[in-house]
Design an enzyme around this catalytic site. Sequence first.
Site, mmCIF file in Angstrom:
data_model
loop_
_atom_site.group_PDB
_atom_site.id
_atom_site.type_symbol
_atom_site.label_atom_id
_atom_site.label_comp_id
_atom_site.label_asym_id
_atom_site.label_seq_id
_atom_site.Cartn_x
_atom_site.Cartn_y
_atom_site.Cartn_z
ATOM 1 N N HIS A 16 29.104 31.427 35.351
ATOM 2 C CA HIS A 16 30.539 30.377 35.059
ATOM 3 C C HIS A 16 29.541 29.396 34.559
ATOM 4 O O HIS A 16 29.824 28.342 33.321
ATOM 5 C CB HIS A 16 31.064 30.493 36.346
ATOM 6 C CG HIS A 16 31.970 31.505 36.715
ATOM 7 N ND1 HIS A 16 32.136 32.065 37.883
ATOM 8 C CD2 HIS A 16 32.936 32.302 36.029
ATOM 9 C CE1 HIS A 16 32.855 32.666 38.274
ATOM 10 N NE2 HIS A 16 32.976 32.827 36.669
ATOM 11 N N LYS A 40 45.760 36.943 45.093
ATOM 12 C CA LYS A 40 44.011 37.276 44.908
ATOM 13 C C LYS A 40 44.051 36.714 46.500
ATOM 14 O O LYS A 40 45.252 34.807 46.835
ATOM 15 C CB LYS A 40 43.009 36.591 44.559
ATOM 16 C CG LYS A 40 43.041 37.684 42.924
ATOM 17 C CD LYS A 40 41.939 36.863 41.638
ATOM 18 C CE LYS A 40 41.835 38.191 41.159
ATOM 19 N NZ LYS A 40 40.901 37.829 40.161
ATOM 20 N N ARG A 89 31.453 39.088 29.742
ATOM 21 C CA ARG A 89 30.337 39.753 29.375
ATOM 22 C C ARG A 89 29.897 41.188 29.145
ATOM 23 O O ARG A 89 28.739 40.959 29.399
ATOM 24 C CB ARG A 89 29.814 39.694 31.618
ATOM 25 C CG ARG A 89 30.095 38.880 32.191
ATOM 26 C CD ARG A 89 30.202 38.941 34.302
ATOM 27 N NE ARG A 89 32.065 39.843 33.635
ATOM 28 C CZ ARG A 89 32.433 39.826 34.951
ATOM 29 N NH1 ARG A 89 31.984 39.672 36.147
ATOM 30 N NH2 ARG A 89 33.755 40.202 34.775
ATOM 31 N N SER A 127 31.637 37.233 40.741
ATOM 32 C CA SER A 127 31.259 36.729 42.367
ATOM 33 C C SER A 127 31.441 37.151 42.569
ATOM 34 O O SER A 127 31.156 37.007 44.097
ATOM 35 C CB SER A 127 32.692 35.662 42.167
ATOM 36 O OG SER A 127 32.357 34.581 41.369
HETATM 37 O O1 PNS Z 1 38.612 34.299 37.120
HETATM 38 P P1 PNS Z 1 40.138 35.465 36.907
HETATM 39 O O2 PNS Z 1 40.910 36.334 38.260
HETATM 40 O O3 PNS Z 1 39.144 36.540 36.099
HETATM 41 O O4 PNS Z 1 41.045 34.490 36.244
HETATM 42 C C1 PNS Z 1 42.014 34.691 35.666
HETATM 43 C C2 PNS Z 1 42.992 33.459 35.172
HETATM 44 C C3 PNS Z 1 43.131 33.323 35.691
HETATM 45 C C4 PNS Z 1 42.620 32.677 33.685
HETATM 46 C C5 PNS Z 1 44.370 34.456 34.869
HETATM 47 O O5 PNS Z 1 44.632 34.576 36.417
HETATM 48 C C6 PNS Z 1 45.753 33.297 34.836
HETATM 49 O O6 PNS Z 1 45.232 32.579 32.925
HETATM 50 N N1 PNS Z 1 45.896 32.942 35.424
HETATM 51 C C7 PNS Z 1 46.769 31.394 35.444
HETATM 52 C C8 PNS Z 1 48.574 32.371 34.982
HETATM 53 C C9 PNS Z 1 48.951 32.568 33.959
HETATM 54 O O7 PNS Z 1 49.118 31.521 33.742
HETATM 55 N N2 PNS Z 1 48.987 33.781 33.947
HETATM 56 C C10 PNS Z 1 49.551 34.722 32.939
HETATM 57 C C11 PNS Z 1 47.974 34.495 31.449
HETATM 58 S S1 PNS Z 1 48.402 35.940 30.565
#
Ligand code: PNS
Length: 160
Positions: A16, A40, A89, A127
């Site tokens: 990251h 989560k 990745r 992570s």
């Molecule tokens: O590190 P991650 O868990 O892959 O991140 C996922 C994240 C936080 C980027 C995604 O879940 C997100 O954007 N969450 C915010 C809620 C949202 O906007 N959801 C619609 C996205 S399509």
Amino acid sequence: MKAIYPGTFDPITNGHLDVIERAARLFTEVIVAVAVNPEKHPFFDMDERVAMIRESTEHLSNVETVAFPGLLVDLAAQLGAQVIVKGLRAVSDFEYEFQMAQMNRKLNPGVETVFMTTASQYSFLSSSMAKQIVKLGGDISDLVPAPVLRRLRERLASEG
Ligand code: PNS
């Protein structure tokens, strides 16, 4: 141009951090946005995840970290960010990332998703893998920033 780099960051890894450092060279401002994500159950709480990112990005003057409970595109609009930066990745990341990028474009066509490929030395890193290795006594000192390593060790020592 202002960019948002979103994620769960439970915890931030060197993969990251590498994306954040490279994005900070491309954009005038980078906001690292830590999602609350109620589905989560994070190992580190929000305050800890934000603190670890702030400590790990202290050397980057145009990077800020915020927590957000809502939709990413709403945060982008609120902060005046035109770009969402995501790290890729491997091909296996692509399908999910592609779906999110399409949905975010539908929700707000004014915000563009830009993908950056992860540095090859971190292409296998996540992570959850970092947490698992440290729990099982492995060495991850070159895979996570020092503030993360310290907190992981403190947490595991306190849990016995
Ligand atoms: O590190 P991650 O868990 O892959 O991140 C996922 C994240 C936080 C980027 C995604 O879940 C997100 O954007 N969450 C915010 C809620 C949202 O906007 N959801 C619609 C996205 S399509």
